[in-house]
Design a protein around this motif. Structure first.
Motif, mmCIF file in Angstrom:
data_model
loop_
_atom_site.group_PDB
_atom_site.id
_atom_site.type_symbol
_atom_site.label_atom_id
_atom_site.label_comp_id
_atom_site.label_asym_id
_atom_site.label_seq_id
_atom_site.Cartn_x
_atom_site.Cartn_y
_atom_site.Cartn_z
ATOM 1 N N ARG A 190 34.434 41.519 30.696
ATOM 2 C CA ARG A 190 35.066 41.560 32.022
ATOM 3 C C ARG A 190 35.463 40.143 32.407
ATOM 4 N NH1 ARG A 190 30.794 45.000 35.419
ATOM 5 N NH2 ARG A 190 31.967 44.170 37.146
ATOM 6 N N PRO A 237 37.299 37.290 34.993
ATOM 7 C CA PRO A 237 37.441 37.129 36.445
ATOM 8 C C PRO A 237 38.733 37.741 36.996
ATOM 9 C CG PRO A 237 36.622 35.101 35.481
ATOM 10 C CD PRO A 237 36.971 36.016 34.339
ATOM 11 N N GLU A 284 38.251 41.395 37.436
ATOM 12 C CA GLU A 284 37.388 41.681 38.577
ATOM 13 C C GLU A 284 38.169 41.568 39.880
ATOM 14 O OE1 GLU A 284 34.008 42.726 38.433
ATOM 15 O OE2 GLU A 284 34.887 43.063 36.465
ATOM 16 N N SER A 325 26.173 39.541 30.981
ATOM 17 C CA SER A 325 26.140 39.568 32.441
ATOM 18 C C SER A 325 25.610 40.900 32.947
ATOM 19 C CB SER A 325 27.568 39.339 32.949
ATOM 20 O OG SER A 325 27.644 39.482 34.334
ATOM 21 N N ALA A 328 30.718 38.326 30.604
ATOM 22 C CA ALA A 328 31.507 37.840 31.743
ATOM 23 C C ALA A 328 31.174 36.379 32.015
ATOM 24 C CB ALA A 328 31.216 38.685 32.979
ATOM 25 N N ASP A 329 31.942 35.799 32.900
ATOM 26 C CA ASP A 329 31.686 34.452 33.389
ATOM 27 C C ASP A 329 30.369 34.495 34.162
ATOM 28 O OD1 ASP A 329 31.634 32.099 34.959
ATOM 29 O OD2 ASP A 329 33.807 32.078 35.152
ATOM 30 N N GLN A 345 30.226 35.157 37.959
ATOM 31 C CA GLN A 345 30.393 36.472 38.560
ATOM 32 C C GLN A 345 29.049 37.012 39.056
ATOM 33 O OE1 GLN A 345 33.802 37.555 35.436
ATOM 34 N NE2 GLN A 345 33.126 39.324 36.580
ATOM 35 N N ASP A 346 27.993 36.866 38.275
ATOM 36 C CA ASP A 346 26.673 37.329 38.719
ATOM 37 C C ASP A 346 26.142 36.454 39.846
ATOM 38 O OD1 ASP A 346 26.305 39.556 37.070
ATOM 39 O OD2 ASP A 346 25.345 38.397 35.487
ATOM 40 N N ARG A 397 28.115 37.234 43.079
ATOM 41 C CA ARG A 397 27.807 38.543 43.675
ATOM 42 C C ARG A 397 26.450 38.493 44.382
ATOM 43 N NH1 ARG A 397 29.887 43.670 43.009
ATOM 44 N NH2 ARG A 397 31.144 42.940 41.289
#
Length: 162
Positions: free
Chosen positions: A28, A30, A33, A75, A103-104, A107-108, A111
Motif C-alpha cells: 500500500r 501513500p 491511501e 505495516s 507500507a511506509d 502511515q501507521d 494513523r
C-alpha cells in the motif's frame, strides 16, 4: 504517567511489527491511501458536505508531494491505540492484523497519532496541542528505542506536531 508509558510501549510494539517479514502481504503506497481517503470523503459529502469540503482542502496540498516510500515495512494498516494489548510485566502485543501490508512506516505512526488527536478532542482536553505533542514524542521515542534500523533519526519536535 501511565498514558505516556502506554503510548511509548505502543511505539515499541509498532517498531517490532515493522521489522517483521511477511512476503505475501499486499503493498500500500501513500498515494493509494490518499485516493482511498478521497473516495471515503465522497460518501461523507453526502451527509456533511461542509466537513467533507474542509477535509478535502487539507488533502489537496499533500497529494502532489507524497512520494513513494524509499523503504516499505511490514505495516499494521490501521494502527490505533486500541490495536495494542498492554499487560503488566509482558511485552506489548499488536492485535487485529487483518489489514497487514507493506507500507511506509509513517502511515501507521500517522494513523495512531490521528486517533490520539480525536481522543483528546472527545475528552475535552483544555490544551490538546500540548497533550498530542507529548504523546507524539512518546510514540516516536518508543519506536526509535525499539527500532532495528540504525539510520532512523528522531524527528524534531516541531516536525512531529505539524
Amino acid at each position: 504517567t501511565l498514558l505516556r508509558i502506554a503510548v511509548r510501549k505502543s511505539g515499541q510494539a509498532l517498531a517490532a511489527l515493522h521489522s517483521g517479514d511477511v512476503p505475501e502481504a499486499p503493498v500500500r503506497f501513500p498515494a493509494d491511501e490518499l485516493a482511498a481517503v478521497k473516495r471515503d470523503l465522497a460518501v461523507v459529502a453526502g451527509l456533511w458536505p461542509d466537513v467533507a469540503a474542509r477535509v478535502a482542502r487539507c488533502l489537496d496540498g499533500p497529494a502532489g508531494v507524497v512520494p513513494h516510500a524509499p523503504e516499505l515495512v511490514l505495516s499494521h494498516g490501521d494502527f490505533t491505540p486500541s490495536q495494542v494489548l498492554l499487560l503488566d510485566g509482558r511485552a506489548p502485543a499488536v492485535l487485529d492484523l487483518d489489514t497487514l501490508c507493506w507500507a511506509d512506516p509513517a502511515q501507521d505512526l500517522g494513523r495512531y497519532l490521528a486517533q490520539v488527536v480525536l481522543l483528546t478532542a472527545k475528552a475535552g482536553d483544555p490544551s490538546p496541542g500540548d497533550t498530542v505533542e507529548c504523546l507524539a514524542e512518546e510514540l516516536v521515542g518508543g519506536y526509535v528505542e525499539a527500532s532495528a534500523r540504525p539510520d532512523f533519526e528522531t524527528p524534531a519536535p516541531d516536525a512531529i506536531s505539524a
